[in-house]
Design an enzyme around this catalytic site. Structure first.
Site, PDB file in Angstrom:
ATOM      1  N   HIS A   1      56.011  49.502  35.519  1.00  0.00           N
ATOM      2  CA  HIS A   1      55.651  48.171  36.462  1.00  0.00           C
ATOM      3  C   HIS A   1      56.055  46.891  36.340  1.00  0.00           C
ATOM      4  O   HIS A   1      57.101  46.506  35.346  1.00  0.00           O
ATOM      5  CB  HIS A   1      54.002  47.291  36.043  1.00  0.00           C
ATOM      6  CG  HIS A   1      53.471  47.580  34.987  1.00  0.00           C
ATOM      7  ND1 HIS A   1      53.845  45.992  35.202  1.00  0.00           N
ATOM      8  CD2 HIS A   1      52.626  47.888  33.755  1.00  0.00           C
ATOM      9  CE1 HIS A   1      53.143  46.488  33.852  1.00  0.00           C
ATOM     10  NE2 HIS A   1      52.200  46.798  33.204  1.00  0.00           N
TER      11      HIS A   1
ATOM     12  N   HIS B   1      47.133  40.295  45.132  1.00  0.00           N
ATOM     13  CA  HIS B   1      48.499  40.469  44.966  1.00  0.00           C
ATOM     14  C   HIS B   1      48.630  39.428  46.684  1.00  0.00           C
ATOM     15  O   HIS B   1      48.909  40.262  47.409  1.00  0.00           O
ATOM     16  CB  HIS B   1      49.070  42.231  45.000  1.00  0.00           C
ATOM     17  CG  HIS B   1      49.238  42.743  44.507  1.00  0.00           C
ATOM     18  ND1 HIS B   1      49.331  44.204  44.005  1.00  0.00           N
ATOM     19  CD2 HIS B   1      48.549  42.235  42.667  1.00  0.00           C
ATOM     20  CE1 HIS B   1      48.629  44.435  42.347  1.00  0.00           C
ATOM     21  NE2 HIS B   1      48.584  43.217  42.056  1.00  0.00           N
TER      22      HIS B   1
ATOM     23  N   GLU C   1      53.287  39.379  33.418  1.00  0.00           N
ATOM     24  CA  GLU C   1      52.168  40.147  32.867  1.00  0.00           C
ATOM     25  C   GLU C   1      53.299  41.602  32.407  1.00  0.00           C
ATOM     26  O   GLU C   1      53.040  43.399  32.778  1.00  0.00           O
ATOM     27  CB  GLU C   1      51.292  40.759  33.667  1.00  0.00           C
ATOM     28  CG  GLU C   1      52.312  40.756  35.371  1.00  0.00           C
ATOM     29  CD  GLU C   1      50.787  41.413  36.098  1.00  0.00           C
ATOM     30  OE1 GLU C   1      50.627  42.707  35.928  1.00  0.00           O
ATOM     31  OE2 GLU C   1      51.008  41.433  37.507  1.00  0.00           O
TER      32      GLU C   1
ATOM     33  N   ASP D   1      41.666  44.096  31.807  1.00  0.00           N
ATOM     34  CA  ASP D   1      42.742  43.243  32.793  1.00  0.00           C
ATOM     35  C   ASP D   1      41.981  42.586  33.638  1.00  0.00           C
ATOM     36  O   ASP D   1      40.704  43.683  34.367  1.00  0.00           O
ATOM     37  CB  ASP D   1      43.953  44.174  33.686  1.00  0.00           C
ATOM     38  CG  ASP D   1      44.443  43.389  34.833  1.00  0.00           C
ATOM     39  OD1 ASP D   1      43.724  42.423  34.801  1.00  0.00           O
ATOM     40  OD2 ASP D   1      45.580  44.495  35.454  1.00  0.00           O
TER      41      ASP D   1
ATOM     42  N   GLU E   1      48.911  39.174  29.825  1.00  0.00           N
ATOM     43  CA  GLU E   1      48.926  39.075  31.631  1.00  0.00           C
ATOM     44  C   GLU E   1      48.887  36.934  31.617  1.00  0.00           C
ATOM     45  O   GLU E   1      47.320  37.918  32.176  1.00  0.00           O
ATOM     46  CB  GLU E   1      48.299  39.438  32.747  1.00  0.00           C
ATOM     47  CG  GLU E   1      48.491  39.292  34.170  1.00  0.00           C
ATOM     48  CD  GLU E   1      47.917  40.105  35.434  1.00  0.00           C
ATOM     49  OE1 GLU E   1      47.232  41.154  34.682  1.00  0.00           O
ATOM     50  OE2 GLU E   1      48.774  40.144  36.189  1.00  0.00           O
TER      51      GLU E   1
ATOM     52  N   HIS F   1      53.541  39.023  40.269  1.00  0.00           N
ATOM     53  CA  HIS F   1      53.598  38.673  41.734  1.00  0.00           C
ATOM     54  C   HIS F   1      52.882  37.413  41.881  1.00  0.00           C
ATOM     55  O   HIS F   1      52.498  36.635  40.997  1.00  0.00           O
ATOM     56  CB  HIS F   1      52.673  40.738  42.327  1.00  0.00           C
ATOM     57  CG  HIS F   1      51.645  40.312  41.311  1.00  0.00           C
ATOM     58  ND1 HIS F   1      49.719  39.671  41.467  1.00  0.00           N
ATOM     59  CD2 HIS F   1      50.740  40.980  40.265  1.00  0.00           C
ATOM     60  CE1 HIS F   1      49.098  39.970  40.440  1.00  0.00           C
ATOM     61  NE2 HIS F   1      50.195  40.670  39.673  1.00  0.00           N
TER      62      HIS F   1
ATOM     63  N   ASP G   1      44.139  36.224  37.158  1.00  0.00           N
ATOM     64  CA  ASP G   1      44.735  38.170  37.237  1.00  0.00           C
ATOM     65  C   ASP G   1      45.251  38.069  35.889  1.00  0.00           C
ATOM     66  O   ASP G   1      46.033  37.243  35.059  1.00  0.00           O
ATOM     67  CB  ASP G   1      46.000  38.273  38.569  1.00  0.00           C
ATOM     68  CG  ASP G   1      46.181  39.759  37.639  1.00  0.00           C
ATOM     69  OD1 ASP G   1      45.493  40.819  36.923  1.00  0.00           O
ATOM     70  OD2 ASP G   1      47.115  40.007  38.514  1.00  0.00           O
TER      71      ASP G   1
ATOM     72  N   ARG H   1      49.732  45.160  27.506  1.00  0.00           N
ATOM     73  CA  ARG H   1      49.722  44.473  28.623  1.00  0.00           C
ATOM     74  C   ARG H   1      48.864  43.335  28.155  1.00  0.00           C
ATOM     75  O   ARG H   1      47.978  43.002  27.881  1.00  0.00           O
ATOM     76  CB  ARG H   1      49.131  44.835  29.433  1.00  0.00           C
ATOM     77  CG  ARG H   1      49.982  43.861  31.317  1.00  0.00           C
ATOM     78  CD  ARG H   1      49.786  44.745  32.014  1.00  0.00           C
ATOM     79  NE  ARG H   1      48.418  44.979  32.987  1.00  0.00           N
ATOM     80  CZ  ARG H   1      47.770  45.755  32.887  1.00  0.00           C
ATOM     81  NH1 ARG H   1      47.905  47.442  32.227  1.00  0.00           N
ATOM     82  NH2 ARG H   1      46.389  46.136  32.642  1.00  0.00           N
TER      83      ARG H   1
ATOM     84  N   HIS I   1      45.637  52.020  36.213  1.00  0.00           N
ATOM     85  CA  HIS I   1      45.026  51.833  37.166  1.00  0.00           C
ATOM     86  C   HIS I   1      43.338  51.920  36.438  1.00  0.00           C
ATOM     87  O   HIS I   1      42.582  52.641  36.833  1.00  0.00           O
ATOM     88  CB  HIS I   1      44.963  52.028  38.009  1.00  0.00           C
ATOM     89  CG  HIS I   1      46.300  50.759  38.994  1.00  0.00           C
ATOM     90  ND1 HIS I   1      46.492  50.954  39.943  1.00  0.00           N
ATOM     91  CD2 HIS I   1      46.411  49.668  38.557  1.00  0.00           C
ATOM     92  CE1 HIS I   1      47.564  50.610  40.582  1.00  0.00           C
ATOM     93  NE2 HIS I   1      47.500  49.222  39.407  1.00  0.00           N
TER      94      HIS I   1
ATOM     95  N   ASP J   1      22.449  51.950  56.009  1.00  0.00           N
ATOM     96  CA  ASP J   1      22.142  50.990  56.533  1.00  0.00           C
ATOM     97  C   ASP J   1      22.767  49.865  55.668  1.00  0.00           C
ATOM     98  O   ASP J   1      22.283  48.545  55.352  1.00  0.00           O
ATOM     99  CB  ASP J   1      21.099  50.085  57.021  1.00  0.00           C
ATOM    100  CG  ASP J   1      20.041  50.401  55.968  1.00  0.00           C
ATOM    101  OD1 ASP J   1      20.042  50.702  55.098  1.00  0.00           O
ATOM    102  OD2 ASP J   1      18.852  49.902  56.551  1.00  0.00           O
TER     103      ASP J   1
ATOM    104  N   TYR K   1      53.382  50.533  27.133  1.00  0.00           N
ATOM    105  CA  TYR K   1      52.503  52.283  27.228  1.00  0.00           C
ATOM    106  C   TYR K   1      52.609  53.937  26.679  1.00  0.00           C
ATOM    107  O   TYR K   1      53.945  53.899  27.296  1.00  0.00           O
ATOM    108  CB  TYR K   1      52.008  52.494  28.719  1.00  0.00           C
ATOM    109  CG  TYR K   1      52.126  51.009  29.648  1.00  0.00           C
ATOM    110  CD1 TYR K   1      50.379  50.526  29.067  1.00  0.00           C
ATOM    111  CD2 TYR K   1      52.836  50.712  29.678  1.00  0.00           C
ATOM    112  CE1 TYR K   1      50.019  49.124  30.003  1.00  0.00           C
ATOM    113  CE2 TYR K   1      52.498  49.391  30.615  1.00  0.00           C
ATOM    114  CZ  TYR K   1      51.182  48.502  31.256  1.00  0.00           C
ATOM    115  OH  TYR K   1      51.280  47.139  31.391  1.00  0.00           O
TER     116      TYR K   1
HETATM  117  N1  GLY Z   1      44.879  43.044  37.857  1.00  0.00           N
HETATM  118  C1  GLY Z   1      46.261  43.274  39.162  1.00  0.00           C
HETATM  119  C2  GLY Z   1      47.239  43.293  38.352  1.00  0.00           C
HETATM  120  O1  GLY Z   1      47.439  42.919  37.236  1.00  0.00           O
HETATM  121  O2  GLY Z   1      48.123  42.881  39.383  1.00  0.00           O
HETATM  122 MN    MN Z   2      48.511  41.167  37.654  1.00  0.00          MN
HETATM  123 MN    MN Z   3      46.480  41.972  35.726  1.00  0.00          MN
END
Ligand code: GLY
Ligand code: MN
Ligand code: MN
Length: 464
Positions: free
Chosen positions: A360, A371, A411, A266, A434, A364, A277, A432, A249, A41, A415
């Protein structure tokens, strides 16, 4: 005396009504998000639906908004309930809703079906977001009930319109209030990244042989988010020690971060329903190694190129193309890619050989959702031949042009997994960077730069 400015929520509802009028009229229905069971619950923490909150500022579960093209708005919400309120918290209730939220009327949730049947009667169309799970079946039920009344002269809407593109078109351009909130979210996230860097610097300063589990660094981020008034993380944080940074991820575990390794974080908070982000990659003990620094500077240069390409009139994809060109050239210069095998920078881009180390996109939309909603292609331009993500070319609509008030992430990353032919000095380095960019009249404003990016500045921050 000038008239008071209507609340942004009223103005947004009025825009939906006007758009429906222009398209022949009808009724729009927008539910909030459902509650989600975690186990037994015990529910997941409740998070309102982004579209619903954008139109109401109301965060209670079990709520629905109905907008008519005549401008009449109805809120459906949970009724007052002394017993339930003792357990779950105070409810607004339908009696108080019109004054609190500026809706024309409000009814209790157990009257949803009859309210919808009433509002949809003799209307030309029903507008709803086609991607809402389960809503189609609910609407079918209301339409069926209306069709069964046809002998009484009641007509059911004959048309269904997708409301999602209309809401996305509105949400993709942020107004002044939204921008202020997003600046706050980005500033808190930047402070959390600074805190994580300082935390590691202090620990390795006290003991160069320290091993800090990723979860301890995650805890520093969460502490900064909550102490600053953010709701919490806007998405699952990534805290990746050393080689874990090469898992895109990755979620924070117990891997110990050690001196000499990089840490990729991140993490961004949500404030008043708006996401930030932010990613930074920093040396555990405050000093980049030579190979780490080479690749770091390359990613930073790629980000700078993407930032320069983020301006009104430019296309969203221009930032990606700019970052890819810098990264691809850098892959050749460092020997990550073998020039004899893959050719020059244009060949690397055409074949997408760079995807071995950068797989990637560069950005975005960012807003209520990390996103966020918004078209990535230009809806009103004809298809053109253009580079495909996977190499070669493809014919499709061009990438959308940026406009002031849009917010995007920038971003780029690199890698490097261990592999034959890849110089060993770069193995297991994942980087990365961002930032969150508000498109302005002349270019863009990086609203998350409360935490430094330049390697020397990160080293300086971690020295004190
Ligand atoms: N943290 C999700 C992205 O960078 O898209
Ligand atoms: Mn992002
Ligand atoms: Mn991110």
């Amino acid at each position: 005396m000038s008239a008071p400015t209507p609340s942004p929520y009223l103005a947004r509802r009025a825009r939906i009504a006007a758009a429906m009028r222009d398209a022949g009229g009808g009724i729009a229905v927008v539910p909030t998000a459902p509650e989600r069971q975690r186990n037994s619950d015990n529910d997941h923490p409740y998070r309102h639906g982004s579209d619903f909150h954008y139109l109401t500022s109301f965060a209670e579960p079990g709520s629905w908004l109905v907008i008519g093209s005549d401008g009449r708005t109805t809120l459906v919400c949970r009724p007052k309930d002394v017993e339930r309120e003792l357990w779950d918290g105070i409810r607004l209730g339908p009696d108080a809703a019109p004054a609190a939220l500026g809706v024309d009327d409000a009814v209790a949730l157990d009257r949803l079906d009859e309210t919808m049947v009433e509002r949809l009667a003799d209307q030309p169309a029903v507008w709803w977001s086609f991607d809402t799970p389960g809503l189609g079946a609910r609407i079918d039920g209301w339409l069926e009930r209306l069709r069964s009344k046809s002998r009484m002269g009641v007509e059911a809407p004959g048309v269904q319109h997708d409301l999602a593109p209309l809401l996305a078109a509105m949400r993709v351009r942020k107004d002044a209030g939204e921008i202020e909130t997003m600046r706050r979210a980005a500033a808190i996230s930047a402070a959390a990244h600074v805190r994580a860097m300082r935390f590691c610097a202090a620990r390795f300063g006290a003991d160069p042989r320290a091993a800090i589990p990723e979860y301890e660094i995650e805890a520093e981020l969460l502490h900064e988010f909550r102490r600053s008034g953010a709701e919490g993380p806007a998405y699952t944080s990534i805290v990746a020690a050393g080689a874990n940074a090469c898992i895109l991820h990755y979620t924070p575990g117990a891997t110990p971060l050690k001196a000499g390794e990089l840490c990729l974080v991140d993490a961004g908070c949500e404030v008043d329903g708006y996401a930030s982000d932010v990613t930074r990659t920093f040396p555990a003990d405050g000093r980049f190694g030579a190979a780490q620094r080479e690749l770091y500077d390359l990613v930073e240069a790629a980000q700078a190129a993407a930032v320069a390409a983020t301006k009104p009139g430019a296309r969203l994809r221009d930032a990606h193309a700019a970052a890819v060109r810098v990264l691809a050239q850098g892959m050749l210069d460092t020997g990550l890619l073998d020039r004899n095998a893959v050719g020059d920078v244009d060949a690397v881009i055409a074949s997408a050989a760079y995807r071995k180390f950068y797989m990637h996109g560069t950005g975005h939309w960012l807003g209520r959702d990390v996103h966020d909603v918004g078209d990535y292609q230009s809806a009103h331009e004809p298809p053109v031949e253009q580079p495909d993500w996977l190499g070669g070319t493809v014919v499709k609509k061009p990438s959308r042009k940026l406009e002031p008030g849009m917010v995007v992430t920038i971003e780029p990353g690199l890698y490097v997994r261990p592999a034959e032919g890849v110089p060993e000095r770069y193995w297991n380095i994942g980087i990365r960077i961002e930032d969150d960019a508000l498109v302005t009249e002349n270019g863009c404003d990086l609203i998350s730069r409360g935490v430094p990016v330049a390697a020397a500045e990160i080293e300086a921050l971690m020295r004190v």
